[in-house]
Enzyme design. Structure first.
Site, PDB file in Angstrom:
ATOM      1  N   THR A 323       0.953  -1.153   0.158  1.00  0.00           N
ATOM      2  CA  THR A 323       0.024   0.076  -0.017  1.00  0.00           C
ATOM      3  C   THR A 323       0.937   1.181  -0.170  1.00  0.00           C
ATOM      4  OG1 THR A 323      -1.862  -1.249   1.127  1.00  0.00           O
ATOM      5  CG2 THR A 323      -1.814   1.407   1.300  1.00  0.00           C
ATOM      6  N   GLN A 353      -6.116  -1.759  -2.794  1.00  0.00           N
ATOM      7  CA  GLN A 353      -5.351  -0.705  -2.340  1.00  0.00           C
ATOM      8  C   GLN A 353      -4.559  -0.016  -3.265  1.00  0.00           C
ATOM      9  OE1 GLN A 353      -5.460  -3.616  -0.749  1.00  0.00           O
ATOM     10  NE2 GLN A 353      -5.627  -3.676   1.408  1.00  0.00           N
ATOM     11  N   GLN A 375      -9.905   2.692  -3.758  1.00  0.00           N
ATOM     12  CA  GLN A 375      -9.612   2.444  -2.485  1.00  0.00           C
ATOM     13  C   GLN A 375      -8.340   3.073  -2.035  1.00  0.00           C
ATOM     14  OE1 GLN A 375      -9.729  -1.826  -1.491  1.00  0.00           O
ATOM     15  NE2 GLN A 375      -8.887  -1.673   0.447  1.00  0.00           N
ATOM     16  N   ASP A 376      -7.938   3.797  -0.791  1.00  0.00           N
ATOM     17  CA  ASP A 376      -6.982   4.181  -0.302  1.00  0.00           C
ATOM     18  C   ASP A 376      -6.313   5.375  -1.193  1.00  0.00           C
ATOM     19  OD1 ASP A 376      -7.189   2.230   1.514  1.00  0.00           O
ATOM     20  OD2 ASP A 376      -5.463   1.263   1.106  1.00  0.00           O
ATOM     21  N   ASP A 397     -12.107   3.542   2.477  1.00  0.00           N
ATOM     22  CA  ASP A 397     -11.169   4.040   3.314  1.00  0.00           C
ATOM     23  C   ASP A 397     -10.387   5.081   2.634  1.00  0.00           C
ATOM     24  OD1 ASP A 397     -11.825   2.275   4.870  1.00  0.00           O
ATOM     25  OD2 ASP A 397     -10.426   0.733   4.902  1.00  0.00           O
ATOM     26  N   TRP A 467      -9.650   2.441  11.972  1.00  0.00           N
ATOM     27  CA  TRP A 467      -8.610   1.432  11.434  1.00  0.00           C
ATOM     28  C   TRP A 467      -7.735   0.973  12.840  1.00  0.00           C
ATOM     29  CZ3 TRP A 467      -3.845   3.579   8.358  1.00  0.00           C
ATOM     30  CH2 TRP A 467      -2.867   2.393   7.923  1.00  0.00           C
TER      31      TRP A 467
END
Length: 561
Positions: A323, A353, A375-376, A397, A467
């Site tokens: 990530t 991610q 995502q992310d 997220d 988280w």
């Protein structure tokens, strides 16, 4: 007779001498005992707010009897630094041991080594900060230490996050090897957090070497309208007119600049840069993965607008990138500022991610920028960060990390996820209750992208999930549309962290702002006191008046209303 008299006198003198000696020894013993008692008492008082008291007392046991609380603080930080060095050395040793292991394990250990090196450097900076002669109030110095020590905790946690296999023997060894560093970092942060109370309890005052006048007017300005504390180099940065500025380097994909890629432009930054370094990125799409390294300070990068100047990439977990390493653009150097640029990751929702922008830099600011992904998308990794009039889009997220971050007057755009997926805007990663980190949205809009609009009430979307144990997110004075479910927030797993998280809402509006059906968690609250809301504004939360001012766009200094 004379002999006997002499002998008797000698004996008397000897006895008196022994008695005096015994009295002196006893008196000295009492003094030593009093000193030991006083020192033990001071250590106990210093360690009182910590969670790992035995480790704290051991780390301070060698401090000589002193009435200077700085010595205890320095000892706590020094012990933490030594433990962090051992963790760093362990990561190096394991990297050698894992030379024939799978690529994922090796990358994880490489990331650990880099992160723990950052931790050691910032502990060294923290140690120096305690004794440096700077014109900071005690309150300001404490805030700096809180910022750095919170980042150290984040580095340690991120190291462990890098291991894809939760049962990896290397992860277990790293986790066990970082216990001391983790406990001592938490203790040092707890001591700093409670420093004023500790001083009061001990009846002591501290002088960090600078001014302790807490009434100092931080907002006073000079004849040109700039704060009096602002450095000459930062003053030049703020005074510049970008339309007439001659940048240090111009990046142009079509060859009309000094270099063709952003990476080449960044390579022109002098090491340990002090003065502002201006990088102009002309309109164009730049598919590359630039990093403003930790040693590259005070970089100002600007483009022709977030619809014209686009830095793009498609690295993702699915294609083999951790990530942290999937980021299209990474800003690590202190004082990084970006304006009128887009950062995107085009891996799509199926990439899982996939970070568009990773920010580790302290005092980082972004104005009129776009961060697009799924995502992310935006990794607010550590330190103090500020975003104004930006747009951040994603699905799961998509704003995450463990920074102290304020996002103002920006569009938070929820996108259409893959089938059977739901959306979570945030996943803040505060892992220790003593950290001063958190994510604040002020005067923003939480909205759905056009593709999602027909399904905005069908695809379930939430403002965040915890988280880590002490996740902190504040949404205030913002417009929340009906893209957000009435519950507002989502658990991570079962009832994990629901009592320790801190999710707050204040003075919001819109169809999704109604709090009647919000989650019933101990850690969730509606702020009703204006003074409580003010603590999440630029100055108290980011010490922002020390490093933010008008860089093309104004910012909100306090509450909107």
């Amino acid at each position: 007779m004379m002999g006997k008299v002499v002998v008797s006198s000698f004996s008397l003198i000897l006895v008196v001498g022994v008695v005096i000696g015994v009295v002196a020894v006893v008196q000295r013993g009492h003094e030593d005992g009093a000193q030991i008692s006083s020192s033990t008492k001071n250590v106990a008082q210093i360690c009182q707010p910590t969670d790992y008291k035995k480790a704290c007392e051991q780390s301070l046991s060698n401090v000589n009897n002193t009435q200077d609380p700085k010595e205890f603080l320095k000892a706590a930080i020094l012990a933490t630094e030594e433990a962090a060095k051992k963790s760093f050395n362990l990561s190096s040793d394991l990297l050698v041991k894992a030379s024939s292991s799978d690529n994922d394990t090796r990358m994880s250990l490489e990331d650990c080594k880099e992160l723990l090196d950052d931790a050691v450097q910032e502990l060294q900076a923290s140690f120096s900060e305690v004794g440096e002669n700077q014109q900071h109030t005690t309150k300001r110095r404490v805030a700096e230490l809180q910022n750095w020590l919170s980042a150290v905790i984040s580095y340690q946690q991120t190291c462990l996050d890098q291991f894809g296999d939760p049962n990896s023997q290397y992860k277990t060894e790293m986790e066990e090897g970082m216990v001391d560093a983790g406990q001592l970092t938490s203790n040092a942060l707890a001591i700093v957090d409670a420093f004023s109370d500790i001083l009061s309890t001990m009846g002591l005052k501290v002088n960090f070497g600078g001014s302790n006048d807490t009434s100092r007017k931080l907002l006073s300005v000079d004849e040109d309208g700039y704060p009096s504390w602002l450095s000459a180099s930062r003053r030049r940065l703020l005074a510049v007119d970008l339309a007439t500025l001659k940048p240090n380097v111009t990046v142009a994909a079509d060859g009309s600049g000094d270099v063709k890629t952003v990476t080449e432009g960044i390579a022109k930054i002098p090491p340990k840069n002090v003065d502002p370094f201006y990088i102009y990125v002309k309109a164009g799409t730049y598919k590359e993965y630039p990093t403003v390294e930790k040693k590259m300070n005070n970089v100002f990068m600007y483009g022709d607008g977030p619809l014209k100047t686009i830095i793009t990439g498609d690295h993702s977990n699915k294609t083999g990138y951790k990530t942290m390493r999937s980021a299209t653009f990474a800003a690590l150097g202190e004082g990084f500022t970006a304006k009128s640029i887009a950062f995107e990751n085009t891996a799509g929702p199926e990439g899982h991610q996939a970070v568009a922008l990773r920010v580790q830099a302290d005092m980082a600011a972004f104005f009129d920028c776009k961060m697009d992904g799924y995502q992310d998308t935006l990794y607010i990794q550590t330190h103090r960060q500020f975003y104004s009039k930006c747009s951040v889009s994603g699905t799961i997220d998509f704003i995450f990390g463990d920074a102290s971050c304020i996002i103002q007057q920006s569009d938070i755009v929820v996108r259409k996820p893959m089938p059977n997926q739901l959306n979570t805007v945030t996943a803040h990663g505060r892992a220790d209750k003593h950290e001063t980190t958190g994510l604040v949205f002020q005067d923003c809009r939480i909205i759905a992208e056009d593709k999602l609009l027909p399904e905005a009430t069908v695809v379930k979307s939430y403002m965040g999930r915890p988280w880590r144990a002490y996740s902190r997110t504040v949404v205030m004075e913002s417009e929340i549309t009906n893209v957000i479910q009435p519950e507002g927030w989502l658990p991570w797993t079962g009832d994990q962290y629901l009592d320790t998280l801190e999710y707050l809402e204040y003075a919001n509006k819109g169809d999704g702002a109604n709090t009647d059906k919000r989650v019933n968690w101990k850690g969730f609250r509606i702020i009703t006191d204006k003074k409580e809301a003010q603590q999440f504004t630029v100055e108290p939360f980011l010490q922002g008046t020390d490093w933010l001012n008008k860089i093309g766009e104004p910012y909100i200094a306090g509450l909107v209303n």
